[in-house]
Design a protein around this motif. Structure first.
Motif, PDB file in Angstrom:
ATOM      1  N   THR A  15       0.831  -1.205   0.000  1.00 39.54           N
ATOM      2  CA  THR A  15       0.000   0.000   0.000  1.00 39.54           C
ATOM      3  C   THR A  15       0.861   1.248   0.000  1.00 39.54           C
ATOM      4  O   THR A  15       0.548   2.236  -0.683  1.00 39.54           O
ATOM      5  CB  THR A  15      -0.942  -0.006   1.212  1.00 39.54           C
ATOM      6  OG1 THR A  15      -1.765  -1.177   1.166  1.00 39.54           O
ATOM      7  CG2 THR A  15      -1.841   1.229   1.212  1.00 39.54           C
ATOM      8  N   ALA A  52     -11.025  -2.457   0.503  1.00 39.94           N
ATOM      9  CA  ALA A  52     -10.494  -2.507   1.868  1.00 39.94           C
ATOM     10  C   ALA A  52     -11.636  -2.493   2.875  1.00 39.94           C
ATOM     11  O   ALA A  52     -11.652  -3.285   3.829  1.00 39.94           O
ATOM     12  CB  ALA A  52      -9.551  -1.329   2.105  1.00 39.94           C
ATOM     13  N   ASP A  53     -12.603  -1.611   2.665  1.00 39.09           N
ATOM     14  CA  ASP A  53     -13.745  -1.553   3.582  1.00 39.09           C
ATOM     15  C   ASP A  53     -14.588  -2.815   3.497  1.00 39.09           C
ATOM     16  O   ASP A  53     -15.136  -3.278   4.501  1.00 39.09           O
ATOM     17  CB  ASP A  53     -14.599  -0.325   3.271  1.00 39.09           C
ATOM     18  CG  ASP A  53     -13.951   0.969   3.758  1.00 39.09           C
ATOM     19  OD1 ASP A  53     -13.140   0.915   4.699  1.00 39.09           O
ATOM     20  OD2 ASP A  53     -14.274   2.037   3.203  1.00 39.09           O
ATOM     21  N   SER A  93      -8.885   4.016   4.344  1.00 33.39           N
ATOM     22  CA  SER A  93      -9.470   2.675   4.214  1.00 33.39           C
ATOM     23  C   SER A  93      -8.419   1.600   4.484  1.00 33.39           C
ATOM     24  O   SER A  93      -8.708   0.573   5.101  1.00 33.39           O
ATOM     25  CB  SER A  93     -10.105   2.482   2.830  1.00 33.39           C
ATOM     26  OG  SER A  93      -9.150   2.659   1.793  1.00 33.39           O
ATOM     27  N   ALA A  94      -7.167   1.849   4.046  1.00 33.58           N
ATOM     28  CA  ALA A  94      -6.093   0.903   4.329  1.00 33.58           C
ATOM     29  C   ALA A  94      -5.844   0.807   5.830  1.00 33.58           C
ATOM     30  O   ALA A  94      -5.595  -0.282   6.361  1.00 33.58           O
ATOM     31  CB  ALA A  94      -4.817   1.331   3.607  1.00 33.58           C
ATOM     32  N   PHE A  97      -8.470  -1.332   7.444  1.00 31.11           N
ATOM     33  CA  PHE A  97      -8.224  -2.758   7.234  1.00 31.11           C
ATOM     34  C   PHE A  97      -7.139  -3.264   8.178  1.00 31.11           C
ATOM     35  O   PHE A  97      -7.265  -4.343   8.765  1.00 31.11           O
ATOM     36  CB  PHE A  97      -7.835  -3.026   5.781  1.00 31.11           C
ATOM     37  CG  PHE A  97      -7.510  -4.467   5.506  1.00 31.11           C
ATOM     38  CD1 PHE A  97      -8.503  -5.424   5.469  1.00 31.11           C
ATOM     39  CD2 PHE A  97      -6.193  -4.880   5.313  1.00 31.11           C
ATOM     40  CE1 PHE A  97      -8.209  -6.769   5.238  1.00 31.11           C
ATOM     41  CE2 PHE A  97      -5.883  -6.210   5.079  1.00 31.11           C
ATOM     42  CZ  PHE A  97      -6.900  -7.152   5.049  1.00 31.11           C
ATOM     43  N   GLN A  98      -6.061  -2.506   8.325  1.00 34.57           N
ATOM     44  CA  GLN A  98      -5.001  -2.921   9.238  1.00 34.57           C
ATOM     45  C   GLN A  98      -5.509  -2.991  10.677  1.00 34.57           C
ATOM     46  O   GLN A  98      -5.161  -3.922  11.424  1.00 34.57           O
ATOM     47  CB  GLN A  98      -3.817  -1.949   9.137  1.00 34.57           C
ATOM     48  CG  GLN A  98      -3.041  -2.034   7.837  1.00 34.57           C
ATOM     49  CD  GLN A  98      -2.213  -3.296   7.703  1.00 34.57           C
ATOM     50  OE1 GLN A  98      -1.807  -3.905   8.689  1.00 34.57           O
ATOM     51  NE2 GLN A  98      -1.955  -3.715   6.463  1.00 34.57           N
ATOM     52  N   ARG A 128      -6.140  -9.299   0.041  1.00 36.00           N
ATOM     53  CA  ARG A 128      -5.991  -7.848  -0.064  1.00 36.00           C
ATOM     54  C   ARG A 128      -4.668  -7.507  -0.740  1.00 36.00           C
ATOM     55  O   ARG A 128      -4.595  -6.580  -1.556  1.00 36.00           O
ATOM     56  CB  ARG A 128      -6.066  -7.211   1.330  1.00 36.00           C
ATOM     57  CG  ARG A 128      -5.806  -5.705   1.349  1.00 36.00           C
ATOM     58  CD  ARG A 128      -6.815  -4.928   0.512  1.00 36.00           C
ATOM     59  NE  ARG A 128      -6.507  -3.507   0.499  1.00 36.00           N
ATOM     60  CZ  ARG A 128      -7.142  -2.615  -0.259  1.00 36.00           C
ATOM     61  NH1 ARG A 128      -8.116  -2.982  -1.075  1.00 36.00           N
ATOM     62  NH2 ARG A 128      -6.817  -1.336  -0.212  1.00 36.00           N
TER      63      ARG A 128
END
Length: 228
Positions: A15, A52-53, A93-94, A97-98, A128
């Protein structure tokens, strides 16, 4: 064995590469066509953020998307945005996710993705990672399949070979880059086609990003792969 914690680190690194590259664009270039038919670069970036969401939803036990129409509408809504809006959305959004990946849980549990597809929760970070790497290439901004990490190329080649394994429309096929080998296609036939090529070319063909012209087929013609 899948190591979801390792894959989360790989997603974060991929990313960052993506964000660094995209930050060099401008509003005009974001609106130009990507390598995916019918999609601008803005469509690709919007899809990456919403994916991601969507995976956060899966980790939380919610449906990945409300439905296919809503997924497509969200991408169309977000695609025309200026570069800075895309960058902010991608970063945020990344991060979500993390954060979801850092929550303790049963990573061996089965989760449901789109269209009834199921998988182990532990594979979601790798899924992902696939989205980020391949769509970075799809942007057509100087990042090619030759540039993705070697680990990713090997694992995604194996994943896609497994995906086509047993498929009635794919003849028995052995894939090799000269060092490693995979088998795919339907079982039971005596005749096996051998497909040889560079790692990036094998991955590109399996992933629908290259036509296979750089590959060599022996024992038969290069199989026509069904869409992913």
């Amino acid at each position: 064995m899948i190591d979801h914690a390792h894959d989360l680190v790989c997603v974060r690194e991929a990313t960052e590469r993506l964000l660094t590259a995209v930050a060099k664009l401008d509003d005009e270039s974001v609106a130009t066509p990507s390598r995916l038919p019918g999609w601008s670069r803005g469509h690709v970036l919007a899809h990456l953020a919403r994916n991601a969401d969507a995976l956060v939803n899966v980790l939380a036990g919610r449906p990945m998307y409300v439905d296919a129409a809503a997924r497509d509408a969200d991408i169309e809504r977000d695609a025309p945005r200026p570069l800075e809006a895309h960058l902010t959305d991608l970063r945020e959004s990344a991060a979500r996710f993390q954060e979801a990946g850092a929550v303790p849980g049963d990573w061996s549990r089965t989760v449901e993705l789109r269209n009834g597809v199921t998988d182990s929760a532990s594979r979601l970070p790798f899924r992902r990672w696939v989205e980020v790497e391949l769509h970075h290439v799809d942007l057509g901004i100087g990042y090619e399949l030759e540039d993705v990490p070697e680990e990713f190329t090997e694992r995604e080649t194996g994943f896609l070979a497994d995906r086509f394994a047993g498929h009635p429309d794919v003849p028995p096929t052995r894939l090799t880059d000269g060092t490693r080998a995979w088998r795919t296609g339907r079982p039971g036939d005596a005749q096996e086609t051998s497909v040889t090529g560079a790692p990036a070319d094998l991955l590109g063909w399996l992933a629908g990003r290259r036509d296979g012209a750089a590959l060599t087929a022996s024992g038969g013609t290069l199989p026509a792969l069904p869409p992913l």
